[in-house]
Design an enzyme around this catalytic site. Structure first.
Site, short mmCIF file in Angstrom:
data_model
loop_
_atom_site.label_atom_id
_atom_site.label_comp_id
_atom_site.label_asym_id
_atom_site.label_seq_id
_atom_site.Cartn_x
_atom_site.Cartn_y
_atom_site.Cartn_z
N GLU A 197 4.56 1.45 5.84
CA GLU A 197 4.47 -0.04 5.76
C GLU A 197 5.44 -0.86 6.75
O GLU A 197 6.12 -1.68 6.23
CB GLU A 197 4.51 -0.26 4.46
CG GLU A 197 3.29 0.15 3.25
CD GLU A 197 3.53 -0.36 1.78
OE1 GLU A 197 2.72 -0.17 1.20
OE2 GLU A 197 4.54 -0.89 1.43
N GLU A 306 -3.41 3.88 0.89
CA GLU A 306 -2.76 3.67 -0.59
C GLU A 306 -3.62 2.64 -1.34
O GLU A 306 -3.72 1.59 -0.62
CB GLU A 306 -1.34 3.09 -0.16
CG GLU A 306 -0.18 3.94 0.08
CD GLU A 306 1.01 3.44 0.07
OE1 GLU A 306 1.38 2.57 -1.01
OE2 GLU A 306 1.90 3.80 0.95
#
Length: 382
Positions: A197, A306
């Site tokens: 991320e 995710e």
């Protein structure tokens, strides 16, 4: 009786070999992945904690359960940065002491734990996605590098400095190379991932994009065989009417389309967390479709990497996303966050998003989803 017995034993051995699929390094096939010779839609999960298990039998147990459930892609941390090297047997991969150079731990409490995960995954046909650093401070992250390579007197944000600092990037590459060189030939590695991320809040999107361009090019120079992904959440998608939506904006310094278009990036990745993003569960369906469209435009697969909700009952919310991903052209697979199991030390990490094996959520999100994938059209027909 010896000859018939030998013949029977030889026949069994031949049949066993014939039934074992040939393990190959994963490639892309248009908008999909080709895993061990099969082009299809693949289910998966995240288990960031896998390399931190100290007991090999626990690792084997978890990977056996994953493989038996039909999960094919597993994402786990390739980083574990600390400021002070533990002496109590705690697993750590890289330390940044107060003075001197960083230390990469290649010993039994270090990267040998990750080595075992990768070797164990190879024998089970599981494919791993391995990011090299965390955007967040969990397990060290980029912040662990700051004292070593960031100028505290600079007015430039520390995160932006990290992406631009030659010293930071030289250490990042030294660490990543240590892992890559150990597993350049592994059939278990689906992709090396630049970061978990990556963000740069308030930065020009060129900061992350240019870092991703140079870093992915560098990884390919070290290992031209494996796929490379950014590992971003998918922020910054240009869609008419969505400019005011924070997740679609460039507020976190990322531009999804620009990242997917990079020549040495093989796939798009995106995440989905309504609990954290102040959006509805239904909103997630268009989020999936908009990212798929970007991947289709670039003729690269998108991985729904995710996703999760914190509610105890997850089926009514997350299975809808799974169905949307499965039927949307451009999505090559999905990985819910995260896998849960019971090992010798008890239950694995529970962050409220966890789906534990053999629970009601497991039955719908893993077992039923797997059956739906098998019943769907082949990847070539999607």
């Amino acid at each position: 009786m010896l000859l018939p017995l030998l013949l029977a034993t030889s026949l069994y051995a031949l049949l066993t070999v014939a039934q074992t699929p040939k393990r190959t390094i994963t490639k892309t096939d248009g908008l999909h992945f080709n895993i061990d010779g099969e082009t299809a839609y693949f289910p998966g999960t995240n288990a960031y904690w896998l390399p931190f298990l100290k007991n090999n039998s626990d690792v084997d147990l978890v990977l056996d359960h994953m493989a038996q459930a039909g999960l094919r892609i597993v994402r786990t941390w390739g980083f574990n940065d600390v400021k002070t090297a533990p002496t109590d047997g705690t697993v750590w991969f890289q330390s940044f002491p107060s003075s001197g150079d960083p230390v990469i731990n290649t010993g039994p409490t270090g990267l040998q734990r990750l080595d075992y995960i990768i070797r164990a995954a190879e024998t089970r046909g599981l494919k791993l996605i391995i990011p090299f650093v965390n955007n967040w401070a969990d397990y060290g992250g980029m912040e662990a590098y700051y004292a070593y390579c960031i100028d505290n007197n600079s007015k430039v944000d520390k995160k932006e400095q990290w992406y631009r600092s030659a010293k930071c990037q030289a250490q990042y590459q030294k660490y990543a190379r240590t892992i890559i060189e150990r597993h350049k030939e592994s059939t278990a590695v689906l992709a090396w991932e630049l970061a978990n991320e990556p963000r740069c809040k308030g930065c020009d999107t060129k900061v992350v994009t240019e870092w991703a361009r140079e870093t992915s090019k560098w990884i390919k120079s070290v290992d031209s065989k494996h796929l490379v992904a950014v590992g971003d959440e998918g922020f910054g998608v240009k869609v008419d009417g969505k400019a005011g939506d924070y997740s679609y904006s460039h507020g976190e310094g990322t531009d999804f389309a620009s990242l997917v278009a990079l020549p040495d990036i093989d796939m798009g990745t995106f995440h989905l967390y309504p609990d954290h993003w102040n959006v509805t569960v239904a909103w997630g369906n268009s989020w999936i479709q908009h990212h798929a469209a970007v991947c289709v435009a670039n003729n690269k697969p998108c991985l729904f990497e995710e996703y999760g909700v914190m509610a105890s009952e997850k089926c009514s919310q997350e299975t809808g996303w799974q169905a949307t991903a499965l039927k949307t052209r451009g999505i090559a697979g999905d990985q819910y966050w995260q896998y849960g199991d019971t090992v010798s030390t008890g239950k694995t990490a529970d962050d409220k998003f966890t789906v534990y094996k053999d629970t009601a959520n497991w039955n719908c999100m893993v077992e039923a989803h797997g059956k739906n994938i098998k019943a769907s059209k082949t990847a070539k027909e999607i």
